[in-house]
Design a protein around this motif. Structure first.
Motif, PDB file in Angstrom:
ATOM      1  N   LEU A   4       0.845  -1.188   0.021  1.00  0.00           N
ATOM      2  CA  LEU A   4       0.075  -0.165   0.100  1.00  0.00           C
ATOM      3  C   LEU A   4       0.683   1.244  -0.099  1.00  0.00           C
ATOM      4  O   LEU A   4       0.620   2.333  -0.498  1.00  0.00           O
ATOM      5  CB  LEU A   4      -0.765  -0.089   1.227  1.00  0.00           C
ATOM      6  CG  LEU A   4      -2.228  -0.636   1.230  1.00  0.00           C
ATOM      7  CD1 LEU A   4      -2.781  -0.784   2.323  1.00  0.00           C
ATOM      8  CD2 LEU A   4      -3.106  -0.087  -0.081  1.00  0.00           C
ATOM      9  N   GLN A   5       2.025   1.267   0.655  1.00  0.00           N
ATOM     10  CA  GLN A   5       2.729   2.391   0.907  1.00  0.00           C
ATOM     11  C   GLN A   5       3.648   2.586  -0.027  1.00  0.00           C
ATOM     12  O   GLN A   5       3.790   3.986  -0.833  1.00  0.00           O
ATOM     13  CB  GLN A   5       3.974   2.077   1.914  1.00  0.00           C
ATOM     14  CG  GLN A   5       4.620   3.349   2.413  1.00  0.00           C
ATOM     15  CD  GLN A   5       5.521   3.148   3.734  1.00  0.00           C
ATOM     16  OE1 GLN A   5       5.533   1.909   4.049  1.00  0.00           O
ATOM     17  NE2 GLN A   5       5.710   4.112   4.280  1.00  0.00           N
ATOM     18  N   LYS A   6       3.715   1.669  -1.297  1.00  0.00           N
ATOM     19  CA  LYS A   6       4.363   1.839  -2.398  1.00  0.00           C
ATOM     20  C   LYS A   6       3.576   2.637  -3.462  1.00  0.00           C
ATOM     21  O   LYS A   6       4.075   3.178  -4.452  1.00  0.00           O
ATOM     22  CB  LYS A   6       4.743   0.408  -3.204  1.00  0.00           C
ATOM     23  CG  LYS A   6       5.971  -0.018  -2.888  1.00  0.00           C
ATOM     24  CD  LYS A   6       6.327  -1.294  -3.683  1.00  0.00           C
ATOM     25  CE  LYS A   6       7.402  -2.269  -2.945  1.00  0.00           C
ATOM     26  NZ  LYS A   6       6.958  -3.511  -3.402  1.00  0.00           N
ATOM     27  N   ARG A   7       2.280   2.665  -3.207  1.00  0.00           N
ATOM     28  CA  ARG A   7       1.220   3.227  -4.108  1.00  0.00           C
ATOM     29  C   ARG A   7       0.784   4.413  -3.551  1.00  0.00           C
ATOM     30  O   ARG A   7      -0.356   5.010  -3.871  1.00  0.00           O
ATOM     31  CB  ARG A   7       0.265   2.249  -4.353  1.00  0.00           C
ATOM     32  CG  ARG A   7       0.415   1.129  -5.292  1.00  0.00           C
ATOM     33  CD  ARG A   7      -0.349  -0.194  -5.317  1.00  0.00           C
ATOM     34  NE  ARG A   7       0.063  -1.162  -6.202  1.00  0.00           N
ATOM     35  CZ  ARG A   7       1.126  -1.996  -5.867  1.00  0.00           C
ATOM     36  NH1 ARG A   7       1.875  -1.975  -4.699  1.00  0.00           N
ATOM     37  NH2 ARG A   7       1.472  -2.836  -6.698  1.00  0.00           N
ATOM     38  N   ALA A   8       1.381   5.069  -2.386  1.00  0.00           N
ATOM     39  CA  ALA A   8       0.798   6.023  -1.658  1.00  0.00           C
ATOM     40  C   ALA A   8       0.714   7.345  -2.481  1.00  0.00           C
ATOM     41  O   ALA A   8      -0.216   8.133  -2.429  1.00  0.00           O
ATOM     42  CB  ALA A   8       1.692   6.351  -0.472  1.00  0.00           C
ATOM     43  N   ASP A   9       1.733   7.400  -3.483  1.00  0.00           N
ATOM     44  CA  ASP A   9       1.545   8.554  -4.413  1.00  0.00           C
ATOM     45  C   ASP A   9       0.425   8.793  -5.240  1.00  0.00           C
ATOM     46  O   ASP A   9       0.050   9.798  -5.763  1.00  0.00           O
ATOM     47  CB  ASP A   9       2.810   8.651  -5.148  1.00  0.00           C
ATOM     48  CG  ASP A   9       2.883   7.534  -5.869  1.00  0.00           C
ATOM     49  OD1 ASP A   9       2.747   6.397  -5.573  1.00  0.00           O
ATOM     50  OD2 ASP A   9       3.687   7.551  -7.278  1.00  0.00           O
ATOM     51  N   VAL A  10      -0.484   7.460  -5.563  1.00  0.00           N
ATOM     52  CA  VAL A  10      -1.560   7.697  -6.303  1.00  0.00           C
ATOM     53  C   VAL A  10      -2.857   7.388  -5.469  1.00  0.00           C
ATOM     54  O   VAL A  10      -3.790   7.928  -6.008  1.00  0.00           O
ATOM     55  CB  VAL A  10      -1.490   6.633  -7.658  1.00  0.00           C
ATOM     56  CG1 VAL A  10      -0.578   7.056  -8.712  1.00  0.00           C
ATOM     57  CG2 VAL A  10      -1.349   5.225  -7.123  1.00  0.00           C
TER      58      VAL A  10
END
Lengths: 329, 253
Positions: B100-106
């Motif tokens: 989830l953290q990896k996708r935090a930017d989107v």
């Protein structure tokens, strides 16, 4: 304190000629034209708007994203005020406002805990607790059902002949069906959803605005699927890149399908379209110069009112030249 | 070989070889791409519990991963393929916080159009569930302050203070928060829209009513800027609102 919550069936039948009118913050600020023209159209169609005194902001999408209970409380206060004025129906002209009120309605009706907690909080805040939950309708739905295309046709003095309109409904007028209670008009009995209501528009192919404007003499252009495509909504200020792209798609589709003007029914969508239209034109993007006007403004003109009466000058995208060309103003 | 939903596979786990010989047999061509298997060890199921505690997050368990939401999503279709509501729900249920953290930017990019919620065949309030996930992520500090949240708080402050909002104040307040220089008049400390470092398109937009001699519009907006529209009897209600929001942990004053 425990107020018995009656699980009620979705409202069926008519909405009523006299309703509580919840204009929302935008209509008393930048979208004054929508407020003024709405009142004109309602008067012409023989409907009565009872202004909801001392209302507060519905919280829109922004508050909903941050606090659940706060948003419920804001909307419950408005509902309580409507009840106090003796109304069981609230009509809101803004997609965001009608969404927020309908969402509160959904949670208050389906969750007993929410209903009880909100009632005790309302009491604490010096507002009458809710004994019954008023229903909220979008103003377009109200116009369509309580007046209808026939009445519009009857009232039309100056038909909008030759005006090609792209009808833009935006997101929250038809979605989600949990709150707006829309359903597929083409569907069979079994396909209808449990919470649908008789007066609601078609969910994926809304047509109420088209029907009203067609009765006023306008020609509708093909605008699917952009008629319910998002304009950027609550992100129109905080996420400019995405909003700009969405608005570009909407405007270009309208222009390329031959529209002279985009008819809107939400002050937020309207502001977003006009703002980004201006920006896109400054950037030199092709095919984006379609002006926007509220559908009530167009109806007002058809009913014989002038450009000043429906405040066409307030529209930053300036639809006057288009209407002048057709001899409508 | 095409991979369906390529964005879900980490680039470092994809191996592609120009020539590949296994046991003396040349398998180059169609079979030159391998995805390395992934072993999940670091899952945290308490994340799901926290989502379920949120009033909007309750429907997350009804999801059966059909991906109707993703197929409808305008952000996924027209902006960024990595924005994938179905996958976010999947990750939240598995408790894969790293992913989830990896996708935090989107993840914050949802425009709340509610196509996903409307079309969900299982009755998941997808948009609300995603917002609940975001809220839990923010609570745990695995997502940084994102633009829409800043705006949400800014909006909420205005509602809390007056009971109503004012478009102009909101717009120019936000512009100022973005770091643009806004010129204010010396006496009332209200912004002057067409001066200072305000973006050029906005300056032109602000000047438009003056050019078209739209006096009524100007007077109305000036009046609203000077005397902020407010709800009467708001103070007592405000206290309750404050109490509720403090319980939820959203109040920042």
């Amino acid at each position: 304190m425990a107020v018995a919550l009656q699980m009620r069936k979705p409202p069926m039948g008519g909405i009523g000629k006299r309703v509580a009118y919840y204009p929302g913050c935008s209509l008393e600020g930048a979208a004054r034209a929508y407020d003024v023209s709405t009142r004109i159209v309602a008067k012409e169609l023989g409907l009565e708007l009872d202004y909801l005194e001392d209302y507060n902001c519905c919280g829109a999408m922004e508050t909903k994203n941050v606090t659940f209970w706060g948003t419920m409380l804001l909307n419950a206060r408005n509902m309580s005020l409507a009840k106090k004025q003796g109304h069981s129906v609230i009509v809101a002209p803004c997609n965001g406002c009608s969404f927020s009120l309908q969402r509160a309605e959904y949670f208050l009706e389906t969750d007993k805990k929410v209903f009880e907690r909100i009632n005790s909080l309302l009491k604490e805040g010096g507002v009458d607790p809710l004994t019954e939950i008023p229903h909220t309708y979008h103003i377009l739905e109200w116009f369509y059902h309580e007046a209808g295309p026939e009445k519009v046709k009857e009232r039309t003095k100056k038909p909008l002949k030759g005006l090609k309109v792209a009808n833009y409904y935006g997101c929250l007028y038809t979605r989600p069906h949990f709150y707006a209670r829309t359903y597929s008009h083409g569907g069979t009995e079994e396909q209808e959803r449990p919470r649908m209501r008789e007066t609601a528009d078609d969910d994926e192919h809304p047509y109420y605005m088209e029907a009203l404007l067609e009765a006023a003499g306008a020609t509708n252009v093909e605008f699917e699927p952009m008629h319910t495509q998002c304009c950027g909504g609550p992100h129109s200020l905080s996420d400019e890149q995405v909003s700009e792209k969405f608005v570009m798609m909407i405007l270009q589709t309208a222009k390329r399908n031959g529209a002279d003007i985009i008819a809107t029914e939400c002050p937020l969508c309207h502001a977003s379209l006009e703002m980004y239209r201006h920006r896109l034109m400054m950037k030199g993007v092709p095919d984006v110069d379609v002006p926007a006007a509220y559908f009530t403004q167009l109806l007002g003109i058809a009913f014989g009112y002038g450009a000043g009466d429906v405040k066409l000058k307030d529209n930053l995208s300036d639809p006057i030249p288009v209407l002048k060309r057709l001899g409508l103003v | 070989m095409a991979i369906h939903e390529r964005s879900l596979v980490d680039p470092e786990r994809v191996l592609r070889k120009e020539r590949l010989v296994i046991d003396g047999i040349d398998v180059s061509g169609d079979w030159n791409l391998i995805i390395l298997p992934r072993v999940i060890e670091d899952y945290d199921l308490s994340f799901l519990d926290e989502v379920l505690e949120q009033p909007e997050g309750k429907t997350i368990l009804q999801c059966y991963q059909c991906s109707y939401c993703t197929a409808s999503c305008p952000v996924h279709n027209y902006w960024d393929e990595r924005y994938n509501p179905r996958h976010f729900i999947h990750l939240a249920r598995l408790g894969l916080i790293d992913e989830l953290q990896k996708r935090a930017d989107v993840m914050w990019r949802c425009v709340s159009c509610h196509k996903c919620t409307h079309r969900c065949p299982k009755g998941v309030l997808v948009e609300e569930v995603l917002k609940a996930i975001l809220r839990v992520m923010a609570k745990r500090g695995i997502i940084e302050e994102y633009p829409s949240k800043k705006f949400d708080k800014f909006f909420l402050e205005s509602v809390y203070e007056y009971g109503r909002i004012e478009d102009g104040e909101l717009l120019f307040g936000w512009i100022e928060k973005q770091g643009y220089q806004v010129v204010k008049d010396p006496i009332l400390k209200k912004p002057i829209p067409f001066m200072g470092g305000v973006p050029e398109w906005l300056k032109q937009l602000a000047v438009k009513p003056i050019k078209s001699m739209n006096i009524g519009f100007l007077i109305l907006n000036a009046k609203h800027m000077l005397f902020h529209p407010r709800t009467k009897n708001w103070n007592r209600f405000k206290q309750v609102l404050r109490k509720v929001m403090e319980e939820e942990g959203v109040f920042t004053h």
